[in-house]
Enzyme design. Structure first.
Site, PDB file in Angstrom:
ATOM      1  N   ALA A   1      61.147  -3.018 168.994  1.00  0.00           N
ATOM      2  CA  ALA A   1      62.446  -2.961 168.315  1.00  0.00           C
ATOM      3  C   ALA A   1      62.220  -2.575 166.857  1.00  0.00           C
ATOM      4  O   ALA A   1      61.162  -2.863 166.292  1.00  0.00           O
ATOM      5  CB  ALA A   1      63.121  -4.325 168.403  1.00  0.00           C
TER       6      ALA A   1
ATOM      7  N   GLY B   1      59.353  -4.682 172.249  1.00  0.00           N
ATOM      8  CA  GLY B   1      60.352  -3.952 173.023  1.00  0.00           C
ATOM      9  C   GLY B   1      59.765  -2.705 173.661  1.00  0.00           C
ATOM     10  O   GLY B   1      60.251  -2.240 174.700  1.00  0.00           O
TER      11      GLY B   1
ATOM     12  N   GLU C   1      58.355  -3.877 176.792  1.00  0.00           N
ATOM     13  CA  GLU C   1      59.474  -4.200 177.705  1.00  0.00           C
ATOM     14  C   GLU C   1      60.042  -2.923 178.318  1.00  0.00           C
ATOM     15  O   GLU C   1      60.379  -2.885 179.500  1.00  0.00           O
ATOM     16  CB  GLU C   1      60.557  -4.979 176.943  1.00  0.00           C
ATOM     17  CG  GLU C   1      60.073  -6.389 176.635  1.00  0.00           C
ATOM     18  CD  GLU C   1      61.011  -7.176 175.749  1.00  0.00           C
ATOM     19  OE1 GLU C   1      61.379  -6.647 174.689  1.00  0.00           O
ATOM     20  OE2 GLU C   1      61.358  -8.304 176.108  1.00  0.00           O
TER      21      GLU C   1
ATOM     22  N   GLU D   1      56.019 -10.408 169.279  1.00  0.00           N
ATOM     23  CA  GLU D   1      57.265 -10.963 168.722  1.00  0.00           C
ATOM     24  C   GLU D   1      57.067 -12.338 168.095  1.00  0.00           C
ATOM     25  O   GLU D   1      57.711 -12.689 167.112  1.00  0.00           O
ATOM     26  CB  GLU D   1      58.339 -11.074 169.816  1.00  0.00           C
ATOM     27  CG  GLU D   1      58.975  -9.759 170.205  1.00  0.00           C
ATOM     28  CD  GLU D   1      58.224  -9.043 171.314  1.00  0.00           C
ATOM     29  OE1 GLU D   1      57.034  -9.354 171.528  1.00  0.00           O
ATOM     30  OE2 GLU D   1      58.838  -8.173 171.960  1.00  0.00           O
TER      31      GLU D   1
HETATM   32  C1  LIG Z   1      69.263  -7.924 168.212  1.00  0.00           C
HETATM   33  C2  LIG Z   1      68.052  -7.240 168.720  1.00  0.00           C
HETATM   34  C3  LIG Z   1      67.743  -7.630 170.153  1.00  0.00           C
HETATM   35  C4  LIG Z   1      66.418  -7.099 170.493  1.00  0.00           C
HETATM   36  C5  LIG Z   1      65.915  -7.701 171.742  1.00  0.00           C
HETATM   37  C6  LIG Z   1      64.530  -7.235 172.039  1.00  0.00           C
HETATM   38  C7  LIG Z   1      63.562  -7.735 171.073  1.00  0.00           C
HETATM   39  C8  LIG Z   1      62.449  -7.101 170.861  1.00  0.00           C
HETATM   40  C9  LIG Z   1      61.623  -7.624 169.812  1.00  0.00           C
HETATM   41  C10 LIG Z   1      60.661  -6.612 169.253  1.00  0.00           C
HETATM   42  O1  LIG Z   1      60.315  -5.611 169.808  1.00  0.00           O
HETATM   43  S1  LIG Z   1      60.165  -7.058 167.737  1.00  0.00           S
HETATM   44  C11 LIG Z   1      59.021  -5.802 167.299  1.00  0.00           C
HETATM   45  C12 LIG Z   1      57.761  -5.958 168.023  1.00  0.00           C
HETATM   46  N1  LIG Z   1      56.805  -5.053 167.496  1.00  0.00           N
HETATM   47  C13 LIG Z   1      55.952  -5.414 166.551  1.00  0.00           C
HETATM   48  O2  LIG Z   1      55.912  -6.528 166.117  1.00  0.00           O
HETATM   49  C14 LIG Z   1      55.047  -4.335 166.052  1.00  0.00           C
HETATM   50  C15 LIG Z   1      54.910  -4.449 164.573  1.00  0.00           C
HETATM   51  N2  LIG Z   1      54.051  -3.406 164.072  1.00  0.00           N
HETATM   52  C16 LIG Z   1      52.710  -3.523 164.065  1.00  0.00           C
HETATM   53  O3  LIG Z   1      52.121  -4.447 164.539  1.00  0.00           O
HETATM   54  C17 LIG Z   1      51.978  -2.399 163.417  1.00  0.00           C
HETATM   55  O4  LIG Z   1      52.827  -1.808 162.493  1.00  0.00           O
HETATM   56  C18 LIG Z   1      51.466  -1.342 164.411  1.00  0.00           C
HETATM   57  C19 LIG Z   1      52.591  -0.816 165.277  1.00  0.00           C
HETATM   58  C20 LIG Z   1      50.367  -1.934 165.282  1.00  0.00           C
HETATM   59  C21 LIG Z   1      50.892  -0.151 163.604  1.00  0.00           C
HETATM   60  O5  LIG Z   1      49.919  -0.646 162.702  1.00  0.00           O
HETATM   61  P1  LIG Z   1      49.310   0.320 161.574  1.00  0.00           P
HETATM   62  O6  LIG Z   1      48.315  -0.490 160.846  1.00  0.00           O
HETATM   63  O7  LIG Z   1      48.902   1.594 162.174  1.00  0.00           O
HETATM   64  O8  LIG Z   1      50.513   0.681 160.620  1.00  0.00           O
HETATM   65  P2  LIG Z   1      51.440  -0.253 159.744  1.00  0.00           P
HETATM   66  O9  LIG Z   1      51.141  -0.034 158.315  1.00  0.00           O
HETATM   67  O10 LIG Z   1      51.446  -1.634 160.239  1.00  0.00           O
HETATM   68  O11 LIG Z   1      52.875   0.334 160.084  1.00  0.00           O
HETATM   69  C22 LIG Z   1      53.234   1.665 159.678  1.00  0.00           C
HETATM   70  C23 LIG Z   1      54.678   1.635 159.234  1.00  0.00           C
HETATM   71  O12 LIG Z   1      55.496   1.377 160.375  1.00  0.00           O
HETATM   72  C24 LIG Z   1      56.362   0.291 160.106  1.00  0.00           C
HETATM   73  N3  LIG Z   1      56.610  -0.411 161.386  1.00  0.00           N
HETATM   74  C25 LIG Z   1      55.699  -0.799 162.259  1.00  0.00           C
HETATM   75  N4  LIG Z   1      56.283  -1.380 163.309  1.00  0.00           N
HETATM   76  C26 LIG Z   1      57.601  -1.347 163.078  1.00  0.00           C
HETATM   77  C27 LIG Z   1      58.738  -1.786 163.812  1.00  0.00           C
HETATM   78  N5  LIG Z   1      58.626  -2.364 165.014  1.00  0.00           N
HETATM   79  N6  LIG Z   1      59.932  -1.607 163.264  1.00  0.00           N
HETATM   80  C28 LIG Z   1      60.069  -1.011 162.059  1.00  0.00           C
HETATM   81  N7  LIG Z   1      59.030  -0.554 161.307  1.00  0.00           N
HETATM   82  C29 LIG Z   1      57.820  -0.729 161.834  1.00  0.00           C
HETATM   83  C30 LIG Z   1      55.594  -0.556 159.112  1.00  0.00           C
HETATM   84  O13 LIG Z   1      56.471  -1.385 158.415  1.00  0.00           O
HETATM   85  C31 LIG Z   1      54.943   0.507 158.243  1.00  0.00           C
HETATM   86  O14 LIG Z   1      55.898   0.993 157.343  1.00  0.00           O
HETATM   87  P3  LIG Z   1      55.882   0.513 155.830  1.00  0.00           P
HETATM   88  O15 LIG Z   1      56.885   1.366 155.191  1.00  0.00           O
HETATM   89  O16 LIG Z   1      54.479   0.686 155.338  1.00  0.00           O
HETATM   90  O17 LIG Z   1      56.292  -0.938 155.845  1.00  0.00           O
END
Ligand SMILES: CCCCCC/C=C/CC(=O)SCCNC(=O)CCNC(=O)[C@H](O)C(C)(C)COP(=O)(O)OP(=O)(O)OC[C@H]1O[C@@H](n2cnc3c(N)ncnc32)[C@H](O)[C@@H]1OP(=O)(O)O
Length: 718
Positions: free
Chosen positions: A61, A100, A103, A123
């Site tokens: 997400a 997500g 999922e 999450e």
């Molecule tokens: C009301 C809503 C109902 C939803 C119901 C379903 C719920 C689902 C819940 C979820 O899916 S929550 C999200 C789960 N995903 C994560 O937690 C992944 C988080 N990201 C990471 O762990 C890492 O970023 C990565 C994907 C492993 C990549 O790592 P890397 O070291 O290569 O790069 P980063 O510097 O960490 O990230 C780059 C850049 O991307 C932004 N970012 C990463 N993931 C997300 C995301 N899920 N959403 C938005 N942005 C994301 C991160 O913030 C970096 O950008 P920034 O500008 O430097 O901050």
């Protein structure tokens, strides 16, 4: 968005497009729904592949949308649409399938992963649970124990482990999208009855209750007050006890509890804060995007005590060639053994290759002459460090970066011992240095942007989260800690006990209370610093024993040190231990008697101190110092302070960090409570609210991401 194309005539291809991680934003979800309908409606299309642009399937997400009003199609109906599809849908997992994103993959009928892909449900680290059916589908697919493990820890698994667990159907070393297309062609027209995970019965192992009980105990032990891990267990429990549709309802209810909790907000703030600190800036205008790091291949460490050894291990494991120097033969040989043991244990535990051959040991400082970067880690003594820096300046090759691991001494004073003060920075590691993730990179007024950039980059390569901070006594972390410790001492004087103070702080979520930490790190460490600062005076009675420089001072720590009570290492400190080096803190009746005598000697009357006072005095003075640090330009923003406190000082992550916590409590409330205590203790300067704190409180407690706008205004306006 999601892009639709047709491949090999009969395969509909849906490509997620949302750089950098193809997060499921409203536009992406809308794109998936629209393109799925299109693929299902085109008679030539017999099967569908879902993949992500730029070699990344999906990072889950879009966390940035969590604070805003929900727009676009929700995730749950979207995954149901995919699972219910009449044509086989294959997920081509490259790079990542997280949250997500996983999922989404689990709603597909087949999953093909590239061998380098990582999958997981992270999450829990954001204070959430997998809320698009993850808690209901994963146990059905891999069984309850494995699902509990993945969902409650948030750990990522490799494609190979995912294959073993049954999460993916095939792993390929080749192009996963091409493999998925071939696979999709091969399953076109086949029955999907056995491929919809939501229709699987959830396995019920005979010891089910014991499995859940153990999982709950485990999360209670490790979560320190975080609610998401336990809620994840409850959601998986619903998969076993309820039919799928009811389980989904329960997942939604539990997700909503977490989503609306302050903890989820704090953890999501912290997620971005940890990334924000890499975009550093200094008080004199240097920035991450305009400063070029120098290449560093060979590093050197001078002084192989506990810190020096940890730094050596961490550098070697990061692939640097390291020269490790300790001037006495005996100490060098002990250090060599110590470092080898640490490398071996690291290799065994983390599966990293042994790095013995990366390290050369020497008794001579001359051996560092050709290093690109030298880290001095000798005893915390300014005179000694100055001598080392004079030597380094004479020996090292031009352009070598000279760094000190001091935990609070003046970087500029050390820089002034060298011919190139612009190449001097602090690299303040935290013990144990090969384990702790935090690094404070301390710039002095003369440190060049290039030097800061180089230290930040070396820290990153070492796997640290590096935070750039300005030069002042104690930098950020220890400067704030001083206020916290001081209040803890005052509370003992006024009637509290170490165990009472620690209990309040541990209930708040700290891994260890302030007195347990003091016993662990050694009371003599602070004692030496206070002695060097001329604070430890021989006067033991009368008011003057408790006043230094016109302010209240507690000599309690000094008095314990005078009695040889240095903490765990001597078996006695604020607590007692079964032996020197013992780890289990036990209440010490001797200490209670000592405190009573002390109070009597100084005319202090013990009073009942409640939970709230302990918390407010310890935390609000620490926070207040944080505002002073922002006001002084020592930290560029609240995120820097919060990351330092979570990673270096055991601040509970689910509370976001001290500055985030203050923003949630309300800055006006923090000001009001500080003023309240200041009236009672006018001789404690740390209770005087900082100008910046007052200013932010007065302009209506702006959201934390707006603070920088106020801080960055010229200081005269503060
Ligand atoms: C009301 C809503 C109902 C939803 C119901 C379903 C719920 C689902 C819940 C979820 O899916 S929550 C999200 C789960 N995903 C994560 O937690 C992944 C988080 N990201 C990471 O762990 C890492 O970023 C990565 C994907 C492993 C990549 O790592 P890397 O070291 O290569 O790069 P980063 O510097 O960490 O990230 C780059 C850049 O991307 C932004 N970012 C990463 N993931 C997300 C995301 N899920 N959403 C938005 N942005 C994301 C991160 O913030 C970096 O950008 P920034 O500008 O430097 O901050």
């Amino acid at each position: 968005m999601a892009f639709y194309s047709r491949v090999s005539g009969s395969v509909g291809m849906i490509t997620l497009q949302n750089p950098p991680v193809n997060a499921l934003s409203a536009a992406v979800r809308q794109g998936i729904v629209d393109t799925m309908h299109r693929a299902l409606s085109e008679p030539e299309v017999k099967s569908v592949v879902i993949c992500g642009q730029n070699g990344k399937f999906c990072g889950g997400a879009d966390i940035r949308e969590f604070g805003a009003t929900m727009a676009g199609p929700p995730l749950v109906p979207m995954v149901h649409l995919i699972e219910a599809a009449s044509k086989p849908v294959v997920a081509a997992i490259e790079g990542i399938a997280l949250g997500g994103g996983l999922e989404l993959a689990l709603s597909c009928h087949y999953r093909i992963a590239h061998s380098k892909a990582r999958l997981g449900f992270p999450e829990v680290a954001l204070g959430l649970l997998p809320g698009a059916g993850g808690t209901q589908r994963l146990p059905r697919l891999v069984g309850v124990p494995a699902a509990l493990d993945l969902i409650t820890t948030g750990r990522h698994v490799t494609a190979a482990e995912a294959r073993q667990l049954g999460i993916v159907d095939e792993v390929t070393e080749l192009n996963a999208v091409d493999a998925a297309v071939k696979f999709a062609q091969s399953v076109a027209g086949k029955s999907l009855d056995a491929r919809r995970i939501s229709t699987y019965p959830c396995p019920r192992p005979p010891d089910l209750d014991a499995i859940f009980e153990r999982a709950m105990q485990q999360v209670r032990r490790s979560s320190r007050g975080a609610i998401a891990p336990g809620t994840c267990v409850q959601a998986v429990h619903a998969a076993v006890t309820l039919p799928y549709a009811k389980g989904m309802e329960r997942e939604r209810e539990l997700f909503s509890v977490l989503f609306n909790s302050g903890q989820a907000r704090a953890l999501q703030y912290y997620f971005f804060a940890q990334r924000a600190v890499s975009r550093w800036s200094t008080a004199n205008g240097a920035r991450w995007d305009t400063s070029k790091p120098r290449p560093v291949r060979k590093a050197a460490v001078i002084g192989l005590g506990t810190m020096g050894r940890g730094i050596t291990v961490s550098l070697a494991q990061a692939g640097f060639t390291v020269v490790a120097v300790e001037t006495q033969e005996k100490q060098l040989s002990e250090a060599k053994q110590g470092v080898s043991g640490m490398l071996e244990r690291g290799a065994k535990r983390r599966g990293v290759p042994l790095a013995h051959d990366k390290i050369k040991y020497s008794c001579s400082v001359q051996a560092v002459a050709d290093a690109d970067l030298v880290i001095e880690a000798v005893f915390e003594d300014m005179a000694l460090k100055k001598t080392v820096f004079q030597q380094l300046s004479a020996i090292c090759k031009p352009g070598a970066l000279l760094c000190t691991n001091t935990s609070g001494l003046d970087i500029d004073e050390l820089a002034s011992q060298t011919q190139s003060p612009e190449l001097v920075v602090g690299m303040h590691f935290f013990a144990p240095a090969h384990v702790m993730q935090l690094l404070e990179v301390v710039y002095g007024p003369r440190s060049s942007p290039e030097a800061v950039a180089t230290a930040m980059q070396v820290g990153k390569k070492m796997g640290k989260v590096s935070v750039a901070v300005g030069n002042c006594r104690g930098f950020v972390g220890n400067r704030m800690l001083k206020q916290y410790l001081e209040q803890a001492f005052f509370l003992l004087e006024e009637g509290a006990t170490p165990e009472q103070v620690d209990q309040v702080l541990e209930e708040f979520g700290f891994a260890m209370g302030v007195f347990k930490v003091s016993d662990l790190s050694g009371l003599d460490v602070g004692w030496k610093v206070r002695k060097a600062d001329g604070l430890v005076s021989p006067a033991s009675t009368g008011t003057s024993a408790r006043i230094r420089g016109g302010s209240r001072y507690s000599p309690l720590g000094d008095l314990l040190c005078e009695r040889g009570r240095f903490g765990q290492k001597t078996g006695k400190g604020w607590y007692q231990y079964d032996k020197p080096g013992g780890r289990v803190a036990k209440v010490d009746p001797w200490l209670h008697g000592f405190l009573e005598d002390y109070r009597a000697q100084h005319g202090l009357v013990a009073r009942r101190i409640d939970h709230q006072e302990v918390l407010e005095r310890c935390l609000y003075t620490l926070i207040n110092e944080g505002f002073q640090i922002l006001q002084d330009g020592i930290a560029a923003g609240p995120e820097d302070i919060d990351v330092i406190y979570v990673l270096g000082y055991g601040w509970p992550r689910h509370r976001g960090g001290p500055m985030f916590y203050a923003s949630q409590v309300g800055l006006d409330k923090v000001v009001e409570r500080l003023e309240h205590y200041q009236q009672i203790h006018p001789d404690v300067p740390g209770l005087q609210p900082s100008r910046l704190l007052r200013k932010l409180a007065a302009i209506n407690n702006p959201a934390i991401h707006k603070w920088r706008e106020v801080i960055q205004k010229p200081r005269s306006q503060l």
